[in-house]
Motif scaffolding. Structure first.
Motif, short mmCIF file in Angstrom:
data_model
loop_
_atom_site.label_atom_id
_atom_site.label_comp_id
_atom_site.label_asym_id
_atom_site.label_seq_id
_atom_site.Cartn_x
_atom_site.Cartn_y
_atom_site.Cartn_z
N VAL A 581 -105.23 28.57 24.22
CA VAL A 581 -103.77 28.64 24.26
C VAL A 581 -103.32 29.26 25.56
N ALA A 582 -102.09 28.97 25.94
CA ALA A 582 -101.53 29.50 27.18
C ALA A 582 -101.38 31.01 27.08
N PRO A 583 -102.00 31.78 27.99
CA PRO A 583 -101.88 33.23 27.93
C PRO A 583 -100.57 33.74 28.49
N MET A 584 -99.77 32.83 29.09
CA MET A 584 -98.50 33.20 29.71
C MET A 584 -97.66 31.94 29.84
N PRO A 585 -96.36 32.07 29.99
CA PRO A 585 -95.55 30.88 30.29
C PRO A 585 -95.90 30.39 31.69
N GLY A 586 -95.88 29.09 31.88
CA GLY A 586 -96.19 28.57 33.21
C GLY A 586 -96.10 27.06 33.26
N THR A 587 -96.60 26.51 34.37
CA THR A 587 -96.58 25.07 34.60
C THR A 587 -98.00 24.57 34.81
N VAL A 588 -98.36 23.49 34.13
CA VAL A 588 -99.66 22.88 34.34
C VAL A 588 -99.63 22.18 35.70
N VAL A 589 -100.49 22.62 36.62
CA VAL A 589 -100.44 22.05 37.98
C VAL A 589 -101.61 21.11 38.27
N ARG A 590 -102.75 21.29 37.57
CA ARG A 590 -103.89 20.40 37.79
C ARG A 590 -104.72 20.32 36.53
#
Length: 658
Positions: A581-590
């Motif tokens: 799971v995502a450990p923080m909010p963010g954007t998938v870049v690759r």
């Protein structure tokens, strides 16, 4: 003379510049993204202009919007702060072309030093010692370890340490992608990496009349991911002879490019005292307060006066005493420095007696206040906490005490790490090179100040405060303590967790006072926000606050955040085995894999970008990518399932990820 100044930046640096402007009688203009609409720097300015959007590329990196904002508000000058466009020559030219005063160096100087490759060649020609540049395509085993660096920008972005050749390609690719995202220039280069170097920098000031000051040196060796954490002036490593050599090299660097304004020449020094030019930051530095504290100068005021054409005195003032600054970040050092976000329910640093004035005491430079929201779009630094004292030991002691007593509710921070550093025997001995975290162990340095015994007491205090709150809001018999029984019976039961540790509190309040299983404690008083206990003859006060299902308990023993566990578990909350799971909010870049690909433990699956840094999400074990429900460019929140790695079929062979 400057009458109305626009600060093309945000947060604590905007507030810092505004503070000097108020002292000088200069009007102030703020700019803000949608995420920063309620930020303190916006409220403090005389006027503020919205930059629609949230991402830096939509807002603070739009030169045309910033120049337009200056025109709309009648600003006659622009201060770039640091970060964003502060070292962008095109922005400086746009400001000057608009007929505005640029509070910074000439665009030509910015341009020259903007390329770390070209600047090092120029410095070598000027007689400044440098580390030789290495071509990534020509690196050999003999060159290791080495550092991959972005040619443009700084702040630790676009940097990777490489210790084996098979890591080089991924390091170059990652550094290039990060540099392109942060600075708009993906160019990277390599240089030899000194494992135990000291990061020493010299503050320079230069006017338009040919005077160049080397104001003093700072040491910024304690870093995480090549971003500074602790800074101090003067350096405990530098003696009088080395200091004069550093100052001479810094003056040569400034004169070589006809520098004007405030800038910093950064060096890396080896254990033998030899030093090498790293880069020149053509702007004010984050750590400038420590220089102000030991010199009595207002560096922002000097920037403004130089921009107005004033002449510097022949020599700078001497340095007096010692100053230490720490960067308080919303991040979790123990979890790979993961940045944090959320509402800052409480932010209170005790005994702050200075926001600028020189002298003994504690200074706070912050872009956040109680109630502020820590977002995901910008650097997660909450504040800089700075102290000055006659000696280094006194400065460290006072700063550690203030940080330990700081109340921070709502986000995880590096506060305990900072206190542990300041109290560490190696730090106090001045042994502060760039390998500090590796040498002394991040697990030890990031350990919470609160011990397990403190957490147990905090859980008891939280339970009693919660009970007092329930009684205060009761409609009948509110004078009776919660759980009070006329005859002995089963006690009240509450369960809390702290970092995976569970504490069960069973207590009752009877005619004989508090009975709490496993505790030798007497209740002195209990209120919804404060509990006083007598523990083995020592009276302890616990301040308690409740936010979003978490009890924050602060005491002289340390701060503890306790999550109240429900009496019955929610079966829908369970995740499938192997879920990442995502450990923080963010954007998938690759993305590195596709659904169905075999992977080994540690293989990269994807990268998240959050708060200007890339974060690698790796396979936790050998297996097969069963699910990959995210796509490049997708915004994700904390807890979003990024991938599911399942067991490989028994007849299959797990290979390398593509």
């Amino acid at each position: 003379m400057i009458q109305n100044l626009l600060v093309a930046n945000r947060g604590e640096i905007a507030r810092r510049v505004f503070r000097t402007c108020r002292d000088a009688g200069i009007g102030t203009v703020a700019v803000f993204s949608d995420a920063d609409a309620a930020a303190p720097h916006v409220l403090e300015a005389d006027a503020a202009v919205r930059l629609p959007g949230n991402a830096p590329s939509e807002t603070y990196l739009r030169a045309e919007l910033l120049v337009k904002a200056a025109a709309e508000t009648g600003a006659d000058a622009v201060h770039p702060g640091y970060g964003f466009l502060s070292e962008n020559a095109a922005f400086a030219r746009a400001v000057l072309d608009a007929g505005l005063t640029w509070v910074g160096p000439p665009p030509e100087a910015i341009e020259t030093m903007g390329s770390k490759v070209e600047s090092k060649r120029l410095m070598a020609a000027a007689g400044v010692p440098v580390l030789s540049e290495l071509d990534p395509d020509a690196v050999t085993e003999d060159d290791l370890p080495l550092l991959v660096k972005a040619s443009a920008g700084g702040g630790g972005r676009g940097m990777r340490v490489v210790r084996s050749l098979d890591e080089l390609a991924e390091a170059v690719e990652g550094a290039s992608a990060e540099a392109g995202s942060a600075f708009g220039d993906p160019t990277v280069f390599c240089e030899r990496y000194l494992e135990t170097g000291r990061h020493i920098e010299v503050q320079v000031l230069a006017d338009t009349h040919g005077t160049v000051w080397a104001v003093g040196e700072r040491e910024c060796s304690i870093q995480r991911r090549h971003q500074k954490v602790v800074e101090e002036a003067p350096s405990p490593f530098v003696d009088a002879g080395m200091r004069e050599e550093l100052f001479e090299a810094a003056r040569k660097a400034a004169k070589a490019i006809d520098y004007v304004g405030a800038g910093t020449v950064e060096f890396l020094a080896g254990p033998d005292g030899r030093f090498y030019f790293l880069e020149m930051n053509t702007r004010l530095q984050v750590e400038h307060p420590v220089t102000e504290n030991v010199t009595g100068l207002d560096l922002v005021a000097l920037q403004l006066r130089i921009a107005e054409g004033e002449r510097l005195p022949a020599d700078p003032p001497p340095t007096v005493g010692h100053s230490i600054e720490v960067r308080l970040y919303a991040e979790d050092p123990a979890a790979g420095w993961q940045p944090q976000s959320g509402t800052l329910h409480t932010f209170a640093v005790p005994d702050v007696d200075r926001t600028f004035a020189h002298g003994p005491g504690l200074r706070l430079d912050s872009g956040f206040e109680t109630g502020s929201v820590v977002g995901v779009h910008y650097d997660p630094m909450l504040a800089k906490v700075i102290t000055w004292a006659p000696t280094r030991a006194e400065a460290a002691r006072r700063l550690a005490k203030a940080l330990a007593a700081t109340k921070i509710h709502g986000v995880v921070t590096n506060r305990d790490l900072l206190v542990n550093i300041l109290r560490h025997e190696a730090f106090l001995a001045g042994e502060t090179d760039t390998a500090f975290f590796g040498r002394h162990g991040l697990d030890t340095l990031a350990a919470p100040l609160a011990t397990v015994d403190t957490e147990r007491l905090a859980a008891l205090a939280a339970a009693l405060a919660d009970a007092a709150g329930n009684r205060a809001s009761a409609t009948t018999q509110r004078r009776l303590p919660s759980g009070w029984r006329n005859v002995r019976s089963a006690g009240q039961r509450k369960v809390f967790t702290v970092a995976g540790r569970e504490y069960t509190v069973v207590y009752s309040l009877t005619r004989d006072g508090l009975r709490a299983e496993g505790f030798e404690a007497e209740l002195v008083s209990a209120e919804p926000g404060r509990v006083v206990l007598d523990v083995a003859g020592v009276r302890r006060t616990f301040d308690v606050a409740h936010h979003d299902g978490v009890s924050y308990v602060d005491s002289a023993l340390g701060s503890v955040a306790l999550k109240a566990e429900p009496r019955f578990a929610d079966p829908d909350a369970a995740l499938a085995a192997g879920s990442l799971v995502a450990p923080m909010p963010g954007t998938v870049v690759r993305l590195a894999v596709q659904a169905g690909d075999p992977v080994k433990a540690g293989d990269p699956l994807l990268w998240l970008e959050a708060m200007k840094m890339e974060h690698r999400i790796a396979a936790p074990a050998d297996g097969v990518v069963a699910e990959l429900p995210v796509t490049v460019g997708q915004q994700v929140e904390v807890g979003t399932i990024l991938a599911v790695v399942g067991d490989a079929p028994s007849d299959s062979v797990v290979g390398e990820a593509e």
